[in-house]
Design an enzyme around this catalytic site. Structure first.
Site, PDB file in Angstrom:
ATOM      1  N   GLU A  22      42.449  30.564  48.056  1.00  0.00           N
ATOM      2  CA  GLU A  22      42.743  31.678  48.980  1.00  0.00           C
ATOM      3  C   GLU A  22      43.478  32.817  48.293  1.00  0.00           C
ATOM      4  O   GLU A  22      44.708  32.816  48.215  1.00  0.00           O
ATOM      5  CB  GLU A  22      43.570  31.180  50.178  1.00  0.00           C
ATOM      6  CG  GLU A  22      43.870  32.313  51.175  1.00  0.00           C
ATOM      7  CD  GLU A  22      44.707  31.875  52.379  1.00  0.00           C
ATOM      8  OE1 GLU A  22      45.105  30.700  52.448  1.00  0.00           O
ATOM      9  OE2 GLU A  22      44.970  32.726  53.243  1.00  0.00           O
TER      10      GLU A  22
ATOM     11  N   LYS B  47      38.524  31.265  50.368  1.00  0.00           N
ATOM     12  CA  LYS B  47      39.097  31.821  51.608  1.00  0.00           C
ATOM     13  C   LYS B  47      39.637  33.220  51.311  1.00  0.00           C
ATOM     14  O   LYS B  47      40.801  33.395  50.961  1.00  0.00           O
ATOM     15  CB  LYS B  47      40.206  30.896  52.122  1.00  0.00           C
ATOM     16  CG  LYS B  47      40.940  31.431  53.355  1.00  0.00           C
ATOM     17  CD  LYS B  47      41.782  30.361  54.034  1.00  0.00           C
ATOM     18  CE  LYS B  47      42.630  30.944  55.136  1.00  0.00           C
ATOM     19  NZ  LYS B  47      43.242  29.937  55.995  1.00  0.00           N
TER      20      LYS B  47
HETATM   21  C1  5MM Z   1      48.925  29.609  58.945  1.00  0.00           C
HETATM   22  O1  5MM Z   1      49.478  30.569  58.077  1.00  0.00           O
HETATM   23  C2  5MM Z   1      49.406  30.337  56.665  1.00  0.00           C
HETATM   24  C3  5MM Z   1      50.656  30.844  56.004  1.00  0.00           C
HETATM   25  O2  5MM Z   1      51.680  30.030  56.229  1.00  0.00           O
HETATM   26  P1  5MM Z   1      53.068  30.349  55.456  1.00  0.00           P
HETATM   27  O3  5MM Z   1      53.225  31.837  55.405  1.00  0.00           O
HETATM   28  O4  5MM Z   1      54.059  29.720  56.339  1.00  0.00           O
HETATM   29  O5  5MM Z   1      52.933  29.721  54.126  1.00  0.00           O
HETATM   30  C4  5MM Z   1      48.332  31.217  56.031  1.00  0.00           C
HETATM   31  O6  5MM Z   1      48.168  30.923  54.663  1.00  0.00           O
HETATM   32  C5  5MM Z   1      47.037  31.043  56.711  1.00  0.00           C
HETATM   33  O7  5MM Z   1      46.522  29.760  56.446  1.00  0.00           O
HETATM   34  C6  5MM Z   1      46.021  32.076  56.258  1.00  0.00           C
HETATM   35  O8  5MM Z   1      46.606  33.267  55.857  1.00  0.00           O
HETATM   36  C7  5MM Z   1      45.102  32.357  57.407  1.00  0.00           C
HETATM   37  O9  5MM Z   1      45.866  32.726  58.506  1.00  0.00           O
HETATM   38  P2  5MM Z   1      45.522  34.077  59.257  1.00  0.00           P
HETATM   39  O10 5MM Z   1      46.573  34.165  60.324  1.00  0.00           O
HETATM   40  O11 5MM Z   1      45.584  35.163  58.240  1.00  0.00           O
HETATM   41  O12 5MM Z   1      44.121  33.850  59.790  1.00  0.00           O
END
Ligand code: 5MM
Length: 340
Positions: free
Chosen positions: A177, A219
């Site tokens: 990601e 991702k």
């Molecule tokens: C669920 O949020 C994840 C980040 O957690 P932390 O900031 O606590 O480490 C984040 O990595 C998430 O998996 C991805 O960014 C996708 O989430 P969004 O909200 O961008 O779809």
């Protein structure tokens, strides 16, 4: 490494009409979400909230995998069943966030490097025993005042590659990601140029690290303008530009691409994914790995109250269905209005 098994897991993660629920908010991030709905950030509340989602029947139809946080992969539901078992019972795959977060990158003002490689081999072995079959590591980049620098792009790509190689060594599919944030006033063209650079570096480093592309999921962010950019672009333009960049950078051996939502509205995240799938003829499956765009609605409906569980599950069901349709290129605004 058993590449056939890794490839089978990766393909299941991007099965038609299914996508990934990113429920891996660290304790600090879930606190921010709970603060918005007036819920205290306790271990029990975090468990109740996630149990509510994992028990929703829509999991079986549209959620191929769930990214968990270290606390959650060890938690039990109220009746003593592990949360991992709830996910497996829904024919969904448990996954685990293994990065330790983005920390200041020395020598690169206002940039970060994601940490967490020390002891990762042993952690993978434990997570595999706990049921995880995929993992997630997020590199973070921002467009601002000359950033991102080559140093930040290269350092994060290298860390992503080392994380991914170790995951595959331990029978775990790495979700790779690299997230270019939507913060700021940059244009869609700037997002396109920088994302292309980031992805080129990531795939170069994956190659050097011996990562087998048939056993990963990418991702990425979509190609969108910064949130503060005056010029916002059409759904079709976002879809077209995103697919163009991906075709330039992502080899066809990668089984699937599962986007992050990154702060887009729920509707935009769904509409953009749908428009990309409507283009068709792509070498990889395109689906969702959303956190906020799947959870904002159920969180607001739940607000920490037992009486609201059915309402919250209905909200989660609706967003999972809409994104499931978008993953097939079969979503439209009529479906959106038919919340049941
Ligand atoms: C669920 O949020 C994840 C980040 O957690 P932390 O900031 O606590 O480490 C984040 O990595 C998430 O998996 C991805 O960014 C996708 O989430 P969004 O909200 O961008 O779809």
């Amino acid at each position: 490494m058993n590449l056939i098994e890794l490839n089978a897991i990766a393909k299941k993660m991007v099965a038609p009409g299914k996508g990934i629920l990113a429920a891996d908010e660290s304790t600090g991030t879930i606190k921010k979400r709970f603060d918005k709905i007036g819920v205290e950030n306790t271990e029990d509340n975090r468990r109740d909230y996630r149990e509510m989602m994992f028990r929703t029947p829509v999991m079986k139809q549209h959620i191929s995998g769930v990214i968990l946080y270290d606390e959650t992969i060890r938690q039990k539901a109220r009746d003593g069943t592990t949360l991992v078992k709830l996910i497996q019972d829904a024919d969904s795959i448990p996954g685990i966030k293994v990065d330790a977060g983005a920390k200041k990158l020395a020598g690169a003002p206002n940039e970060t490097i994601t940490e967490g490689l020390d002891g990762l081999r042993e952690r993978y072995q434990e997570y595999h025993k706990l049921g995880a079959r995929f993992a997630k590591w997020r590199g973070v980049y921002e467009i601002a005042e000359g950033n991102p620098s080559h140093d930040a792009i290269h350092a994060n790509a290298h860390a992503l590659a080392r994380y991914a190689a170790l995951a595959q060594e331990n029978g775990i599919v790495p979700i790779v990601e690299p997230e270019l944030l939507m913060d700021g006033a940059h244009t869609i063209e700037a997002c396109e140029g920088v994302t292309e650079w980031i992805l080129k570096e990531v795939f170069q480093e994956l190659y050097y690290a011996g990562v087998k592309l048939e056993g990963i999921i990418l991702k990425p962010n979509m190609i969108v303008p910064g949130m503060k950019c005056v010029q916002q672009n059409s759904v079709e333009e976002v879809a077209q530009r995103t697919v163009t960049v991906l075709k330039r950078c992502v080899p066809a051996a990668v089984p699937g691409i599962a986007f992050l939502s990154g702060g887009q509205s729920d509707l935009d995240a769904t509409a953009h994914l749908d428009a990309m799938n409507k283009i068709g003829g792509l070498p990889w499956a395109l689906t969702f790995s959303y956190g906020r765009a799947l959870q904002a609605a159920p969180q607001a409906a739940w607000a920490g109250k037992v009486d609201n569980v059915a309402k919250a599950q209905a909200a989660f069901t609706h967003r999972a269905r809409m994104n499931g349709l978008a993953a097939l290129g079969k979503w439209d605004s009529a479906a959106e209005k038919n919340a049941s």
